[in-house]
Design a protein around this motif. Structure first.
Motif, mmCIF file in Angstrom:
data_model
loop_
_atom_site.group_PDB
_atom_site.id
_atom_site.type_symbol
_atom_site.label_atom_id
_atom_site.label_comp_id
_atom_site.label_asym_id
_atom_site.label_seq_id
_atom_site.Cartn_x
_atom_site.Cartn_y
_atom_site.Cartn_z
ATOM 1 N N THR A 238 40.555 -41.850 17.595
ATOM 2 C CA THR A 238 40.414 -41.907 16.139
ATOM 3 C C THR A 238 39.402 -40.885 15.645
ATOM 4 N N ILE A 239 38.284 -40.777 16.342
ATOM 5 C CA ILE A 239 37.276 -39.791 15.956
ATOM 6 C C ILE A 239 37.796 -38.374 16.199
ATOM 7 N N ALA A 240 38.525 -38.192 17.308
ATOM 8 C CA ALA A 240 39.034 -36.856 17.640
ATOM 9 C C ALA A 240 40.075 -36.376 16.642
ATOM 10 N N LEU A 241 40.780 -37.298 15.993
ATOM 11 C CA LEU A 241 41.801 -36.903 15.032
ATOM 12 C C LEU A 241 41.220 -36.041 13.922
ATOM 13 N N GLY A 242 40.050 -36.435 13.432
ATOM 14 C CA GLY A 242 39.390 -35.613 12.421
ATOM 15 C C GLY A 242 39.019 -34.247 12.961
ATOM 16 N N GLY A 243 38.635 -34.193 14.245
ATOM 17 C CA GLY A 243 38.304 -32.911 14.850
ATOM 18 C C GLY A 243 39.499 -31.985 14.947
ATOM 19 N N TYR A 244 40.693 -32.541 15.150
ATOM 20 C CA TYR A 244 41.890 -31.701 15.229
ATOM 21 C C TYR A 244 42.265 -31.123 13.864
ATOM 22 N N ILE A 245 41.984 -31.859 12.806
ATOM 23 C CA ILE A 245 42.194 -31.304 11.470
ATOM 24 C C ILE A 245 41.260 -30.117 11.257
ATOM 25 N N SER A 246 40.019 -30.283 11.669
ATOM 26 C CA SER A 246 39.060 -29.184 11.563
ATOM 27 C C SER A 246 39.461 -28.014 12.451
ATOM 28 N N ALA A 247 39.973 -28.292 13.652
ATOM 29 C CA ALA A 247 40.397 -27.215 14.560
ATOM 30 C C ALA A 247 41.561 -26.435 13.980
ATOM 31 N N GLU A 248 42.525 -27.131 13.397
ATOM 32 C CA GLU A 248 43.663 -26.431 12.778
ATOM 33 C C GLU A 248 43.204 -25.546 11.639
ATOM 34 N N ALA A 249 42.289 -26.047 10.813
ATOM 35 C CA ALA A 249 41.771 -25.255 9.707
ATOM 36 C C ALA A 249 40.995 -24.046 10.217
ATOM 37 N N THR A 250 40.239 -24.235 11.302
ATOM 38 C CA THR A 250 39.468 -23.126 11.873
ATOM 39 C C THR A 250 40.379 -22.034 12.403
ATOM 40 N N LEU A 251 41.409 -22.423 13.148
ATOM 41 C CA LEU A 251 42.340 -21.438 13.697
ATOM 42 C C LEU A 251 43.085 -20.704 12.590
ATOM 43 N N SER A 252 43.480 -21.421 11.558
ATOM 44 C CA SER A 252 44.165 -20.762 10.428
ATOM 45 C C SER A 252 43.210 -19.842 9.684
ATOM 46 N N PHE A 253 41.953 -20.245 9.559
ATOM 47 C CA PHE A 253 40.956 -19.406 8.902
ATOM 48 C C PHE A 253 40.757 -18.095 9.664
ATOM 49 N N LEU A 254 40.834 -18.173 10.989
ATOM 50 C CA LEU A 254 40.675 -16.987 11.818
ATOM 51 C C LEU A 254 41.944 -16.139 11.879
ATOM 52 N N GLY A 255 43.016 -16.640 11.248
ATOM 53 C CA GLY A 255 44.266 -15.888 11.246
ATOM 54 C C GLY A 255 45.093 -16.067 12.497
ATOM 55 N N ILE A 256 44.800 -17.096 13.296
ATOM 56 C CA ILE A 256 45.507 -17.312 14.553
ATOM 57 C C ILE A 256 46.327 -18.601 14.517
ATOM 58 N N GLY A 257 46.030 -19.496 13.596
ATOM 59 C CA GLY A 257 46.753 -20.755 13.511
ATOM 60 C C GLY A 257 48.000 -20.637 12.648
ATOM 61 N N LEU A 258 48.179 -21.605 11.778
ATOM 62 C CA LEU A 258 49.325 -21.575 10.871
ATOM 63 C C LEU A 258 49.222 -20.386 9.926
ATOM 64 N N ALA A 259 50.357 -19.880 9.510
ATOM 65 C CA ALA A 259 50.388 -18.709 8.631
ATOM 66 C C ALA A 259 51.436 -18.910 7.548
ATOM 67 N N GLU A 260 51.396 -18.054 6.546
ATOM 68 C CA GLU A 260 52.403 -18.109 5.491
ATOM 69 C C GLU A 260 53.795 -17.977 6.112
ATOM 70 N N PRO A 261 54.802 -18.652 5.539
ATOM 71 C CA PRO A 261 54.787 -19.410 4.277
ATOM 72 C C PRO A 261 54.402 -20.879 4.425
ATOM 73 N N THR A 262 53.877 -21.291 5.582
ATOM 74 C CA THR A 262 53.446 -22.675 5.741
ATOM 75 C C THR A 262 52.299 -22.981 4.794
ATOM 76 N N VAL A 263 52.390 -24.121 4.133
ATOM 77 C CA VAL A 263 51.340 -24.540 3.197
ATOM 78 C C VAL A 263 50.408 -25.489 3.936
ATOM 79 N N SER A 264 49.176 -25.075 4.121
ATOM 80 C CA SER A 264 48.183 -25.929 4.770
ATOM 81 C C SER A 264 46.807 -25.580 4.220
ATOM 82 N N TRP A 265 45.871 -26.484 4.415
ATOM 83 C CA TRP A 265 44.515 -26.246 3.921
ATOM 84 C C TRP A 265 43.870 -25.080 4.648
ATOM 85 N N GLY A 266 44.125 -24.952 5.949
ATOM 86 C CA GLY A 266 43.546 -23.842 6.692
ATOM 87 C C GLY A 266 44.043 -22.493 6.209
ATOM 88 N N VAL A 267 45.325 -22.407 5.890
ATOM 89 C CA VAL A 267 45.888 -21.155 5.361
ATOM 90 C C VAL A 267 45.244 -20.800 4.023
#
Length: 313
Positions: A238-267
Motif C-alpha cells: 500500500t505504501i509502495a503504490l504511492g511510490g510507483y506513482i511518483s516513479a512514473e511521474a519522475t520517469l516521464s519528467f525525465l523524458g523516458i517514461g510515458l510520452a505524448e499522446p498519452t495523458v498523464s501527470w508526469g507528461v
C-alpha cells in the motif's frame, strides 16, 4: 392479607428458580475483523480513503468531472491562459498550457494513466514478491540461498536508474512498457518482507500440526502460511503504490517514461518545466496532484500498519 412474595430459590419447595442472566460471550474476532474495527475509527484512514476513492472515480469515469477534451489545443485563444479560480470544475479552472489545452481536463484524464500504472505495478510486484519470499522462507536451504541472492542482486540496482536503462531499450514507451519496467525491479522489498514473515510463521504450532497430519506443501502454504503472512505484505504494498506513482511521474519528467499522446501527470510536469518562470501553474498543478495522491496512499499504508500491527495498538 396477601403473603409477602419471596425470591424463589432452589431450596424453596415448589418454587421455580429464576433464570440467571449471563453475560453474552461474543464470538472471537479475527485479525482482520480487529483491523477493520480499528480502521473505521481512524481519522487517518477515513481521510485517505475518501481521497483515494475520489481519485479512483476520477480515473475510472473522468467524464463525470469534465466534458472537455484533454487533447484539444487552441493556441489562438488559450495560449498559457491563466487559471480562473472562481470557475469551479470548468474547462478554464486551472488555465491552459503552452499548446492551449485545458489543464483541468488533463489533470482529470491524467489520473487514469498514473493510477493505472501504479495499481498494476503494485499487483504484479506483490504477487511476484510474495511467491519468491514464501518459497525462500518455507523451504530454506539451497532454495532460500538462490532466491535470496537473486533478490539481493535486483535490490542493489538503483530503482529509477534501472528503470531508465530498461525503458531506453524500447522504441515506444507505452503504458504496459512502463508497467513491466517498474515491476521488473520493484518486487524485492516485498520478497524480503514475505520471507521474514514466513520464517516466523512456519515455526507456529498450527503449521507443525498440519505437517504432522500429512497436509501437502501447497495446502500448508496457501491455507496456513499465506493468510497469516500477508498482513505486512499488504502494508508495504500500500505504501509502495504511492511510490510507483511518483516513479512514473519522475520517469516521464525525465523524458523516458510515458510520452505524448498519452495523458498523464508526469507528461504534463515534463512539458511544464519549460514554462516555470513565465507560467508556473502549468508545472505546479499536476505536481500538486501527484503529491496529493502519493500522500493519500502513504497515509492509507500507515493506517493499515497501525491496525494490523499488535505492537502499535
Amino acid at each position: 392479607m396477601p403473603e409477602t412474595l419471596k425470591e424463589a430459590t432452589p431450596d424453596t419447595p415448589g418454587a421455580v428458580a429464576a433464570p440467571v442472566a449471563t453475560a453474552a460471550v461474543g464470538k472471537p474476532r479475527s485479525l482482520w475483523s480487529d483491523a477493520w474495527h480499528d480502521l473505521r475509527r481512524s481519522p487517518l484512514f477515513v481521510v485517505s480513503a475518501i481521497l483515494i476513492i475520489f481519485l479512483l472515480v476520477m480515473a475510472i469515469a473522468p467524464g463525470l468531472f469534465t466534458g472537455a477534451d484533454p487533447r484539444y489545443a487552441d493556441l489562438a485563444h488559450h495560449y498559457l491562459q491563466k487559471p480562473k479560480w472562481g470557475n469551479f470544475f470548468q474547462e478554464d479552472w486551472f488555465g491552459y498550457d503552452i499548446q492551449g489545452r485545458s489543464i483541468y481536463a488533463r489533470v482529470v484524464y491524467g489520473a487514469r494513466a498514473s493510477i493505472t500504472v501504479a495499481v498494476v505495478v503494485t499487483v504484479l510486484v506483490t504477487i511476484l514478491g510474495t511467491v519468491v519470499g514464501m518459497l525462500a522462507g518455507y523451504f530454506g536451504g539451497w532454495i532460500d540461498t538462490i532466491l535470496s541472492r537473486v533478490t539481493d542482486i535486483f535490490f542493489g540496482v538503483p530503482f529509477i536508474l534501472g528503470a531508465m536503462v530498461v525503458l531506453t531499450s524500447f522504441e515506444e514507451r507505452k503504458i504496459w512498457v512502463v508497467i513491466l519496467a517498474l515491476a521488473f525491479l520493484g518486487w524485492t522489498s516485498i520478497a524480503r518482507v514475505a520471507r521474514g514473515s514466513v520464517l516466523t510463521i512456519k515455526q507456529a504450532d498450527y503449521v507443525m500440526a498440519a505437517k504432522a497430519l500429512g497436509a501437502s506443501t501447497t495446502r500448508i502454504l496457501l491455507r496456513h502460511i499465506l493468510p497469516n503472512a500477508i498482513a505486512p505484505v499488504i502494508v508495504v504494498a500500500t505504501i509502495a503504490l504511492g511510490g510507483y506513482i511518483s516513479a512514473e511521474a519522475t520517469l516521464s519528467f525525465l523524458g523516458i517514461g510515458l510520452a505524448e499522446p498519452t495523458v498523464s501527470w508526469g507528461v504534463d510536469i515534463s512539458s511544464g518545466q519549460e514554462q516555470l518562470r513565465n507560467a508556473a501553474f502549468v508545472l505546479i498543478i499536476p505536481s500538486v496532484m501527484v503529491s496529493i495522491t502519493v500522500l493519500a496512499f502513504i497515509m492509507l499504508g500507515d493506517a493499515v500498519r497501525n491496525a494490523l500491527d499488535p505492537k502499535l495498538r
